[in-house]
Write an enzyme that holds these catalytic residues in place. Structure first.
Site, PDB file in Angstrom:
ATOM      1  N   GLY A  46       0.828  -1.197   0.000  1.00 46.59           N
ATOM      2  CA  GLY A  46       0.000   0.000   0.000  1.00 46.59           C
ATOM      3  C   GLY A  46       0.861   1.245   0.000  1.00 46.59           C
ATOM      4  N   CYS A  89       6.489  -0.511   6.650  1.00 45.87           N
ATOM      5  CA  CYS A  89       6.069   0.704   5.952  1.00 45.87           C
ATOM      6  C   CYS A  89       7.192   1.126   5.013  1.00 45.87           C
ATOM      7  CB  CYS A  89       5.796   1.809   6.975  1.00 45.87           C
ATOM      8  SG  CYS A  89       5.296   3.376   6.235  1.00 45.87           S
ATOM      9  N   LEU A  90       6.842   1.490   3.785  1.00 43.12           N
ATOM     10  CA  LEU A  90       7.866   1.917   2.821  1.00 43.12           C
ATOM     11  C   LEU A  90       8.575   3.176   3.288  1.00 43.12           C
ATOM     12  CD1 LEU A  90       5.916   1.184  -0.475  1.00 43.12           C
ATOM     13  CD2 LEU A  90       7.833  -0.125   0.460  1.00 43.12           C
ATOM     14  N   HIS A 131      -3.679   0.996   7.961  1.00 44.11           N
ATOM     15  CA  HIS A 131      -2.330   1.561   7.894  1.00 44.11           C
ATOM     16  C   HIS A 131      -2.283   2.774   6.955  1.00 44.11           C
ATOM     17  CE1 HIS A 131       2.226   0.913   7.662  1.00 44.11           C
ATOM     18  NE2 HIS A 131       1.987   1.773   6.688  1.00 44.11           N
ATOM     19  N   GLU A 132      -2.880   2.614   5.757  1.00 40.00           N
ATOM     20  CA  GLU A 132      -2.807   3.688   4.760  1.00 40.00           C
ATOM     21  C   GLU A 132      -3.651   4.898   5.167  1.00 40.00           C
ATOM     22  OE1 GLU A 132      -0.489   3.440   2.760  1.00 40.00           O
ATOM     23  OE2 GLU A 132      -0.186   1.296   3.035  1.00 40.00           O
TER      24      GLU A 132
HETATM   25 ZN    ZN Z   1       3.106   3.111   5.565  1.00 41.28          ZN
END
Ligand code: ZN
Length: 169
Positions: A46, A89-90, A131-132
């Site tokens: 995401g 998380c990116l 999360h997003e």
């Molecule tokens: Zn994230």
């Protein structure tokens, strides 16, 4: 379409509240297409617009059918049950932590043309919705954890998962 740079933790843009999307125009479509490319390149699950530096309420989620969901101005309208799982998380690269989330989440959102729809998902995709959408209010999953998992714990966790694939959101 293009790959955009992903903002990492420490940049204050990740702590800001995003504004609603009001114009469902070409500029939005380019942003969404770029976000999909960026997410695919990063092999994440995401991505939220603030993670590419845009303070607007738009997220992309790769669901469990490997399809991209575009959620514009998303709101959680129902949550049920509970699940605990590893989250990454990116914008916090290479790290994981255990987070408790609802098991089922129903979201109301607009598509890229502005039409409202609902998406009702369980498990990993429900986790990803939470999360997003948190990103849009300036929050990161790390606020929910006591500590990051060690490399050994991450390895053991994903070995236990049926599809032993790690995905960062
Ligand atoms: Zn994230």
């Amino acid at each position: 379409m293009a790959i955009r740079k992903i903002v990492v933790q420490g940049d204050s843009i990740l702590n800001k509240r995003c504004r609603p999307v009001t114009d469902f125009n070409r500029r939005l479509h380019i942003l969404l297409d770029d976000m999909k490319d960026t997410l695919a390149e990063a092999q994440g699950a995401g991505l939220a617009a603030p993670q590419v530096g845009i303070l607007r309420r738009a997220v992309i989620v790769l669901d469990d059918n490997e399809e991209f969901l575009e959620l514009i101005n998303p709101e959680i309208i129902l949550q049920e049950g509970e699940q605990e799982g590893a989250e990454g998380c990116l914008s916090v690269p290479g790290k994981w932590g255990m987070v408790t989330r609802p098991y089922r989440v129903k979201v109301r959102a607009q598509d890229r043309r502005g039409n409202w729809f609902e998406a009702d998902r369980e498990g990993v995709t429900a986790r990803c919705f939470c999360h997003e959408i948190e990103h849009l209010d300036g929050h990161l999953y790390v606020e929910h954890i006591d500590r990051f998992l060690t490399d050994e714990e991450v390895e053991a966790y994903f070995a236990e998962q049926e599809n032993a694939q790690g995905e960062e959101a």
